[in-house]
Design a protein around this motif. Structure first.
Motif, mmCIF file in Angstrom:
data_model
loop_
_atom_site.group_PDB
_atom_site.id
_atom_site.type_symbol
_atom_site.label_atom_id
_atom_site.label_comp_id
_atom_site.label_asym_id
_atom_site.label_seq_id
_atom_site.Cartn_x
_atom_site.Cartn_y
_atom_site.Cartn_z
ATOM 1 N N LYS A 106 0.830 -1.191 0.000
ATOM 2 C CA LYS A 106 0.000 0.000 0.000
ATOM 3 C C LYS A 106 0.880 1.263 0.000
ATOM 4 C CE LYS A 106 -3.634 -2.596 0.270
ATOM 5 N NZ LYS A 106 -4.507 -2.776 -0.910
ATOM 6 N N PRO A 107 0.381 2.359 -0.573
ATOM 7 C CA PRO A 107 1.184 3.595 -0.707
ATOM 8 C C PRO A 107 1.664 4.190 0.608
ATOM 9 C CG PRO A 107 -0.748 3.660 -2.140
ATOM 10 C CD PRO A 107 -0.923 2.465 -1.254
ATOM 11 N N HIS A 108 0.979 3.908 1.722
ATOM 12 C CA HIS A 108 1.383 4.533 2.984
ATOM 13 C C HIS A 108 2.636 3.891 3.577
ATOM 14 C CE1 HIS A 108 -0.946 1.052 4.492
ATOM 15 N NE2 HIS A 108 -0.136 1.112 5.537
ATOM 16 N N LEU A 109 3.052 2.736 3.055
ATOM 17 C CA LEU A 109 4.247 2.069 3.567
ATOM 18 C C LEU A 109 5.508 2.790 3.096
ATOM 19 C CD1 LEU A 109 3.260 -1.681 3.019
ATOM 20 C CD2 LEU A 109 3.159 -0.361 5.148
ATOM 21 N N GLU A 159 9.943 -0.714 3.692
ATOM 22 C CA GLU A 159 8.945 -1.748 3.948
ATOM 23 C C GLU A 159 8.481 -2.394 2.650
ATOM 24 O OE1 GLU A 159 6.604 -0.289 7.956
ATOM 25 O OE2 GLU A 159 6.348 0.908 6.132
ATOM 26 N N LEU A 160 8.275 -1.579 1.623
ATOM 27 C CA LEU A 160 7.836 -2.096 0.332
ATOM 28 C C LEU A 160 8.920 -2.956 -0.309
ATOM 29 C CD1 LEU A 160 6.034 1.090 -1.019
ATOM 30 C CD2 LEU A 160 4.948 -1.087 -0.441
ATOM 31 N N THR A 161 10.171 -2.555 -0.142
ATOM 32 C CA THR A 161 11.286 -3.347 -0.670
ATOM 33 C C THR A 161 11.332 -4.722 -0.023
ATOM 34 O OG1 THR A 161 12.639 -1.394 -1.196
ATOM 35 C CG2 THR A 161 13.805 -3.479 -0.896
ATOM 36 N N ASN A 162 11.133 -4.774 1.287
ATOM 37 C CA ASN A 162 11.143 -6.058 1.993
ATOM 38 C C ASN A 162 10.016 -6.970 1.511
ATOM 39 O OD1 ASN A 162 13.385 -5.465 3.594
ATOM 40 N ND2 ASN A 162 12.144 -4.511 5.193
ATOM 41 N N ILE A 163 8.840 -6.392 1.281
ATOM 42 C CA ILE A 163 7.712 -7.185 0.776
ATOM 43 C C ILE A 163 8.008 -7.658 -0.640
ATOM 44 C CG2 ILE A 163 5.261 -7.148 0.180
ATOM 45 C CD1 ILE A 163 4.851 -5.086 2.400
ATOM 46 N N ASN A 206 4.270 5.061 -9.234
ATOM 47 C CA ASN A 206 3.693 3.878 -9.880
ATOM 48 C C ASN A 206 4.432 2.593 -9.535
ATOM 49 O OD1 ASN A 206 6.069 4.360 -11.270
ATOM 50 N ND2 ASN A 206 5.225 3.770 -13.258
ATOM 51 N N SER A 207 5.293 2.648 -8.511
ATOM 52 C CA SER A 207 6.181 1.525 -8.214
ATOM 53 C C SER A 207 5.442 0.267 -7.768
ATOM 54 C CB SER A 207 7.199 1.932 -7.145
ATOM 55 O OG SER A 207 6.517 2.345 -5.966
ATOM 56 N N ILE A 208 4.411 0.425 -6.964
ATOM 57 C CA ILE A 208 3.689 -0.743 -6.460
ATOM 58 C C ILE A 208 3.023 -1.486 -7.615
ATOM 59 C CG2 ILE A 208 1.749 -1.514 -5.049
ATOM 60 C CD1 ILE A 208 2.400 0.733 -3.097
ATOM 61 N N GLU A 209 2.314 -0.747 -8.457
ATOM 62 C CA GLU A 209 1.645 -1.367 -9.606
ATOM 63 C C GLU A 209 2.652 -2.049 -10.521
ATOM 64 O OE1 GLU A 209 -1.161 -0.091 -13.443
ATOM 65 O OE2 GLU A 209 -0.496 1.406 -11.979
#
Length: 233
Positions: free
Chosen positions: A142-145, A149-153, A192-195
């Protein structure tokens, strides 16, 4: 124990790489052991005769791969976790080349193709765990991370792929590569990194399901285009 270092004279590599190499040599020689306390940042600057920037770069690398632990109010210590690969000479050898981003990306792409090929040719191929990790990422990214945190996921997906090869050599080399790449992953600073990441992982799963239709050349080209934008120096 607080070890004192001598000034760095060999400048054939970057200064931060020289500092990492210095720690490696002292670990392999036994001059540094798990639990030993390192000099402070300022002490390292004075002892090594270098500026703050390369010292911080070296500390960041050593911390990211689990060689050192930073304890607030206490200082920097060599990790006590001896099961970690912090004493593995392989990771230090690869770190010495980690500033060559183009070669790092090139190796990673061909390594990913090796992983895909190993999995799709297994008689007992079972990618359900990888699919579960992907579905978990869809729900959790999610964008709030934070970017960290997003890298670890993100890396959870790739670790699941490594595990599915069921090959200890591949797993250890893969973990080493991802740990070196991790500090250089900057794509989660973009909107747009998550998508983009989820699309990349979905495409990865499609390749794992491709079987005889898998085309390594096309896969490499696609991965290179994607990862050149995800990793930068």
């Amino acid at each position: 124990m607080s070890l004192s270092f001598t000034k760095i004279n060999n400048m054939s590599r970057t200064i931060s790489s020289e500092i990492v190499l210095l720690i490696k040599d002292n670990l392999l020689k036994g001059a540094l052991k798990p639990g030993d306390k390192l000099p402070t940042e300022k002490e390292l600057m004075a002892q090594l005769g270098v500026s703050r920037t390369p010292v911080r770069e070296a500390i960041k690398i050593l911390e990211s791969i689990g060689v050192i632990q930073i304890k607030r109010g206490e200082g920097m210590f060599i990790t006590n976790n001896q099961s970690h690969f912090s004493l593995n000479p392989l990771i230090f050898s690869l770190i010495m080349h980690s500033n060559n981003i183009e070669k790092l990306i090139e190796f990673r792409q061909h390594f990913e193709v090796l992983l895909i090929n190993m999995i799709i040719t297994k008689k007992d191929k079972d990618i359900r765990k990888i699919e579960e990790v992907y579905q978990s990422q869809v729900e959790r990214m999610k964008p709030h991370l934070s970017p960290e945190e997003l890298t670890n996921i993100d890396l959870e997906f790739h670790y699941a792929v490594l595990d599915e090869t069921n090959n200890p050599y591949v797993v250890e080399i893969g973990k080493t590569i991802y740990e070196i790449i991790k500090p250089k992953m900057v794509h989660f600073r973009k909107t747009n990194s998550i998508e983009r990441t989820l699309q990349s992982h979905k495409a990865y799963l499609e390749l794992l399901n491709a079987g005889d239709d898998f085309h390594p050349t096309t896969a490499v080209q696609r991965m290179i285009r994607n990862n050149e934008e995800m990793i930068k120096e």
